[in-house]
Design an enzyme around this catalytic site. Sequence first.
Site, PDB file in Angstrom:
ATOM      1  N   LYS A 147       0.162  -2.353  24.476  1.00 20.49           N
ATOM      2  CA  LYS A 147      -1.188  -2.746  24.067  1.00 20.49           C
ATOM      3  C   LYS A 147      -1.608  -1.909  22.871  1.00 20.49           C
ATOM      4  O   LYS A 147      -1.519  -0.692  22.883  1.00 20.49           O
ATOM      5  CB  LYS A 147      -2.177  -2.511  25.213  1.00 20.49           C
ATOM      6  CG  LYS A 147      -3.625  -2.848  24.837  1.00 20.49           C
ATOM      7  CD  LYS A 147      -4.549  -2.818  26.044  1.00 20.49           C
ATOM      8  CE  LYS A 147      -5.187  -1.483  26.288  1.00 20.49           C
ATOM      9  NZ  LYS A 147      -6.231  -1.112  25.306  1.00 20.49           N
ATOM     10  N   THR A 149     -15.896  -2.641  32.258  1.00 21.83           N
ATOM     11  CA  THR A 149     -16.005  -1.821  33.479  1.00 21.83           C
ATOM     12  C   THR A 149     -16.927  -0.623  33.259  1.00 21.83           C
ATOM     13  O   THR A 149     -17.348   0.021  34.210  1.00 21.83           O
ATOM     14  CB  THR A 149     -14.619  -1.340  33.960  1.00 21.83           C
ATOM     15  OG1 THR A 149     -13.919  -0.819  32.833  1.00 21.83           O
ATOM     16  CG2 THR A 149     -13.815  -2.453  34.575  1.00 21.83           C
ATOM     17  N   ASP A 206      -5.596  -5.777  21.585  1.00 24.55           N
ATOM     18  CA  ASP A 206      -6.845  -5.679  22.359  1.00 24.55           C
ATOM     19  C   ASP A 206      -8.014  -5.422  21.407  1.00 24.55           C
ATOM     20  O   ASP A 206      -8.457  -4.291  21.248  1.00 24.55           O
ATOM     21  CB  ASP A 206      -6.670  -4.521  23.363  1.00 24.55           C
ATOM     22  CG  ASP A 206      -7.879  -4.285  24.222  1.00 24.55           C
ATOM     23  OD1 ASP A 206      -8.740  -5.177  24.327  1.00 24.55           O
ATOM     24  OD2 ASP A 206      -7.958  -3.184  24.815  1.00 24.55           O
ATOM     25  N   ASP A 242     -18.006 -13.228  18.292  1.00 25.54           N
ATOM     26  CA  ASP A 242     -18.775 -13.605  17.094  1.00 25.54           C
ATOM     27  C   ASP A 242     -19.036 -15.105  17.195  1.00 25.54           C
ATOM     28  O   ASP A 242     -18.734 -15.718  18.224  1.00 25.54           O
ATOM     29  CB  ASP A 242     -17.972 -13.227  15.832  1.00 25.54           C
ATOM     30  CG  ASP A 242     -18.889 -12.926  14.641  1.00 25.54           C
ATOM     31  OD1 ASP A 242     -19.835 -13.689  14.412  1.00 25.54           O
ATOM     32  OD2 ASP A 242     -18.630 -11.935  13.932  1.00 25.54           O
ATOM     33  N   LYS A 278     -10.860  -7.600  21.387  1.00 24.79           N
ATOM     34  CA  LYS A 278     -12.090  -8.087  22.055  1.00 24.79           C
ATOM     35  C   LYS A 278     -13.053  -8.786  21.086  1.00 24.79           C
ATOM     36  O   LYS A 278     -14.187  -8.331  20.874  1.00 24.79           O
ATOM     37  CB  LYS A 278     -12.819  -6.925  22.741  1.00 24.79           C
ATOM     38  CG  LYS A 278     -12.011  -6.197  23.797  1.00 24.79           C
ATOM     39  CD  LYS A 278     -12.852  -5.171  24.537  1.00 24.79           C
ATOM     40  CE  LYS A 278     -12.085  -4.433  25.601  1.00 24.79           C
ATOM     41  NZ  LYS A 278     -11.078  -3.492  25.089  1.00 24.79           N
ATOM     42  N   ARG A 310      -2.520   6.783  29.908  1.00 16.92           N
ATOM     43  CA  ARG A 310      -2.163   8.192  30.086  1.00 16.92           C
ATOM     44  C   ARG A 310      -1.139   8.501  31.171  1.00 16.92           C
ATOM     45  O   ARG A 310      -0.338   9.432  30.974  1.00 16.92           O
ATOM     46  CB  ARG A 310      -3.450   9.017  30.265  1.00 16.92           C
ATOM     47  CG  ARG A 310      -4.224   9.136  28.947  1.00 16.92           C
ATOM     48  CD  ARG A 310      -5.667   9.489  29.154  1.00 16.92           C
ATOM     49  NE  ARG A 310      -6.393   8.379  29.766  1.00 16.92           N
ATOM     50  CZ  ARG A 310      -7.684   8.425  30.090  1.00 16.92           C
ATOM     51  NH1 ARG A 310      -8.362   9.533  29.875  1.00 16.92           N
ATOM     52  NH2 ARG A 310      -8.267   7.377  30.623  1.00 16.92           N
TER      53      ARG A 310
END
Length: 232
Positions: free
Chosen positions: A33, A120, A60, A65, A62, A212
């Site tokens: 990603k 989230t 990614d 518009d 997002k 991570r």
Amino acid sequence: MNRDVIIACDFSSKEACLDFLDKFSGTRKPFVKIGMELFYAEGPDIVRQIKARGHRIFLDLKLHDIPNTVKKAMQVLSALDVDMVNVHAAGAGAMMKAAVEGLTRADGTRPLLIAVTQLTSTSEEALHNELLIGPSMNETIAKYASNAKEAGLDGVVCSPLEAGLVKETCGRDFLTVTPGIRFADAQADDQVRITTPARAREIGSDYIVVGRPITAAPDPVAAYERCLKEFV
Ligand code: C5P
């Protein structure tokens, strides 16, 4: 649908990202990603370089518009030959349909398109009092997911703990892409609603996004292989 592990390459430079990916030269090429930080720092060339090394890419960015702008932007991303891209479902049905149109190539193929329902990081409190959305978080997520399905999208990004709700609402084939993954014996970092690769598999995630726990591991290849073993 085949389950897979997507490594979140949250690096601030091309060098750091490519050094990291070099570690995987002797193994299966991970699905990666690329987020806003790396894309805005390095531009589309980073996508071409990683693609040329044989990785599948979830870009990614997002998008959110007006429909025409999203359609044109998606045409550009589709030509980059990425494998998965996303939009905010809050852009509504016309925007999501325009995204599908923009992504679809002359031969009818297109990258997977998934929607962010609610971030989230948005709390139930902010949903009601700042965004002035009356229904609960779960009702909002279920509705946004079904809007995305109706617009022709392939799935949503959500917490693994919401993957069951999305599958109940939109059916088993509607994809769930879930970050917030930690090994059972590891620290949570700044993630709050987390689960393990094995539990994400049980709940019904199709793709887990893992940053991570792999990128900061002493042996990233071993950590990636552990994710595959527990999830796929
Ligand atoms: O390092 P970690 O495993 O927490 O990385 C998770 C990745 O998924 C990061 O790139 C983060 O921005 C992304 N993400 C997330 N939660 C969301 C959406 C994306 O953690 N709701």
